[in-house]
Write a protein that holds these residues in place. Structure first.
Motif, short mmCIF file in Angstrom:
data_model
loop_
_atom_site.label_atom_id
_atom_site.label_comp_id
_atom_site.label_asym_id
_atom_site.label_seq_id
_atom_site.Cartn_x
_atom_site.Cartn_y
_atom_site.Cartn_z
N ARG A 1 3.44 5.49 -5.94
CA ARG A 1 3.43 5.39 -7.27
C ARG A 1 4.47 4.36 -7.90
O ARG A 1 5.04 4.65 -9.12
N GLU B 1 2.06 1.58 -3.54
CA GLU B 1 0.89 2.23 -4.65
C GLU B 1 1.04 3.75 -4.41
O GLU B 1 0.62 4.58 -5.02
N ARG C 1 5.17 0.38 -9.15
CA ARG C 1 4.51 -0.56 -9.71
C ARG C 1 4.47 -1.86 -8.87
O ARG C 1 5.32 -2.36 -8.57
N VAL C 2 3.00 -2.11 -8.51
CA VAL C 2 2.86 -3.19 -7.57
C VAL C 2 2.19 -4.17 -8.39
O VAL C 2 1.29 -4.17 -9.02
N SER D 1 0.70 -1.04 0.08
CA SER D 1 0.08 -0.10 0.10
C SER D 1 0.76 1.05 0.03
O SER D 1 0.54 2.42 -0.62
#
Length: 572
Positions: A383, A380, A385-386, A377
């Motif tokens: 920003r 994310e 890439r998850v 989290s």
């Protein structure tokens, strides 16, 4: 009963026990990001270990200190020098060492120096909280005693650069009692050991002579030693004669004289030869010391603590001593481990030795626990890439097989100086060049290969692991020989002398770490992976999700893996 342990010297930190069970541990550097920090009283790590356990200062029942620095405002007038009295009266902030005052006055009563009610108020503690002030080397020894389960014939030793007037200590545990041999309270009561006979200080002086930082970079010399010649090892070892009682006195008057003569010995030598000389001399002196102790006090088991036993090559020689059935090195062997031993000391003093639990460490994950979701989290939000997927273990193993460099972020950070699968960088061991490429990305200058980790079911197949060293190998505190058939297949983790420093991992202690290696083994046939600390040059090992993501953004690694998914740089 909640027992808070505190040490404020170099490698400062705190821990928390519930009775004699460790709940939480935090080294100060992991919070303030200053390597090996210490020397001040108000530690962030105190409240960190309380937060980990979910309590506050009013719930603490006892505090176990080393004889460390305390605020001048908490000393009694007349107990400190005049200049500090002025600071006390003016309310100025300054910390002063309790141990140095005890040593000077030959008085071990902390209440003669400290205003204990005021100290409790300063710390926000209840007025009935018990306060204990533990001897430096006793704290070292008790940390190792707590976590070995041998019931008799145990020799416990500590060796370091000094504390409470001693550089060496030795105890025998027999008949369910701890018997002091040398290096206990008598060192503060009129018989301080001689700094001119300290092999720990000699190693620190050699570290400085090579251009490195003492109390931080001794491990660099251990690695560098394999590339040099021990040109003056015999001359160094001769400075530290061991008598039949297992005492090391030497003829030099003090540590300054030791420093001067070592600089003479090192004149004109290359760094590699200085390193080889002090390494071989240290091995000879410590082994001779232990042999003398064992001759007078026979034992089958040896427990080690203190900074000198961070030397993994030395520990391998100790395990090979005739008649020794098993060794154990407390994993936080340096001064960061002192709060643990101080808590054990309080428990024994208040409850008796018979009530001390003595079992084995199963893991070292005692920092603040973070979940995989905490990392994902946060990534994310920032920003990155998850990828949230049940395939993260297999994908990690494949990326490692393809020579990518990853890091695992799992649960609570480790106690001690080693990364052991909670905050570790992972890589394939198949290419020696990986050492150079990873060190370049981390801005490190290292001379030893990376350490490997291995599944419990494969340890004996790759490394010379047996009953003597298997427990120590759980925590990467000892080197072993690599089996000949594996030398060429895993060059990134093999040192020039054919040894490695393996960590043996059981699935119950860290399933993600275990499963990644298990998958890598299925893909490549190689049952071991590189594990190196997740930190850049001169930085403490990372702690938080934000620190892990910053390393990823700075291109220290290619990806992060955690429970529930993976994180990659944005755009990749």
């Amino acid at each position: 009963m909640y027992i808070l342990g505190i040490h404020t010297g170099h490698d400062a930190g705190a821990c928390l026990f519930a009775d004699d069970q460790l709940l939480a541990f935090c080294k100060e550097e992991r919070l303030n990001r200053v390597k090996n920090d210490g020397g001040f009283f108000d530690l962030q790590s105190i409240d960190e270990v309380l937060r980990i356990a979910g309590i506050d200062r009013l719930q603490v029942d006892a505090v176990a200190f080393t004889r460390m620095k305390f605020p001048v405002s908490c000393f009694r007038i007349g107990a400190v020098p005049i200049r500090d009295v002025r600071r006390k009266l003016l309310g100025q902030r300054r910390d002063r060492s309790l141990g140095s005052l005890m040593n000077r006055r030959r008085n071990l009563d902390a209440g003669a120096f400290l205003d204990l009610p005021k100290l409790r108020r300063h710390m926000g503690l209840r007025s009935d909280v018990a306060l204990q002030f533990c001897n430096h080397h006793r704290a070292h020894v008790l940390s190792s005693l707590r976590y070995c389960d041998w019931r008799d014939d145990v020799l416990l030793v500590s060796c370091d650069g000094g504390g409470d007037g001693a550089y060496y200590s030795a105890y025998l545990y027999a008949g369910q009692q701890l018997h002091e041999i040398w290096g206990g309270e008598e060192t503060l009561l009129g018989h301080p050991q001689n700094g001119g006979a300290s092999i720990g200080l000699a190693y620190a002086f050699a570290t400085s002579a090579c251009g490195f930082t003492p109390n931080r970079h001794e491990g660099k010399l251990t690695g560098l030693a394999a590339f040099g010649q021990p040109a003056v090892a015999a001359r160094i070892a001769a400075l530290f004669p061991v008598d039949e009682n297992g005492h090391i006195h030497g003829e030099l008057p003090d540590s300054k004289a030791l420093h001067r003569i070592l600089l003479e010995f090192f004149q004109g030598l290359a760094k590699e030869d200085i390193a080889a000389s002090i390494q071989i001399a240290t091995e000879q002196v410590v082994v001779a010391w232990l042999q003398a102790l064992l001759k007078k006090h026979p034992a089958k088991f040896i427990a080690m603590s203190g900074g000198v036993f961070a030397n993994v090559r030395l520990n391998q020689l100790v395990a090979a001593l005739p008649g020794i059935e098993e060794v154990f090195i407390f994993p936080a062997m340096g001064d960061e481990g002192l709060p643990v031993g101080a808590c054990v000391d309080y428990w024994i003093a208040s409850q008796g030795m018979a009530r001390l639990t003595r079992d084995r460490l199963r893991h070292l994950y005692y920092g603040r626990p973070y979940s995989g979701e905490d990392l994902l989290s946060t990534a994310e939000r920032l920003r990155f890439r998850v990828e949230r997927s049940g395939e993260h273990v297999e994908k990690t193993a494949q990326l490692l097989a393809d020579n990518h460099i990853g890091a695992i972020f799992w649960g609570a950070m480790e106690m001690g100086p080693r990364a052991l699968g909670a905050r570790s960088i992972l890589a394939s061991p198949a290419r020696r060049e990986v050492n150079d490429s990873v060190n370049k990305r981390l801005q490190r200058t290292e001379f030893m290969p990376f350490a490997p980790y291995v599944l419990d079911v494969d340890a004996e197949r790759l490394y010379e692991v047996d009953a003597r060293n298997r427990y120590a190998c759980r925590f990467m505190t000892i080197t072993t020989r690599v089996k000949p058939e594996w030398l060429a297949r895993i060059p990134a983790v093999v040192h020039v002398d054919g040894t490695a420093r393996p960590q043996i991992i059981e699935r119950a202690s860290n399933p993600l770490y275990y499963d990644i290696l298990d998958a890598f083994k299925r893909i490549t046939g190689l049952p071991t992976l590189v594990n190196t600390s997740f930190n850049a040059h001169e930085e403490p090992i990372i702690n938080t999700p934000e620190e892990a993501l910053r390393a990823l953004a700075d291109d220290r690694i290619d990806f992060l893996v955690c429970d529930g998914g993976m994180v990659f740089p944005a755009g990749r």
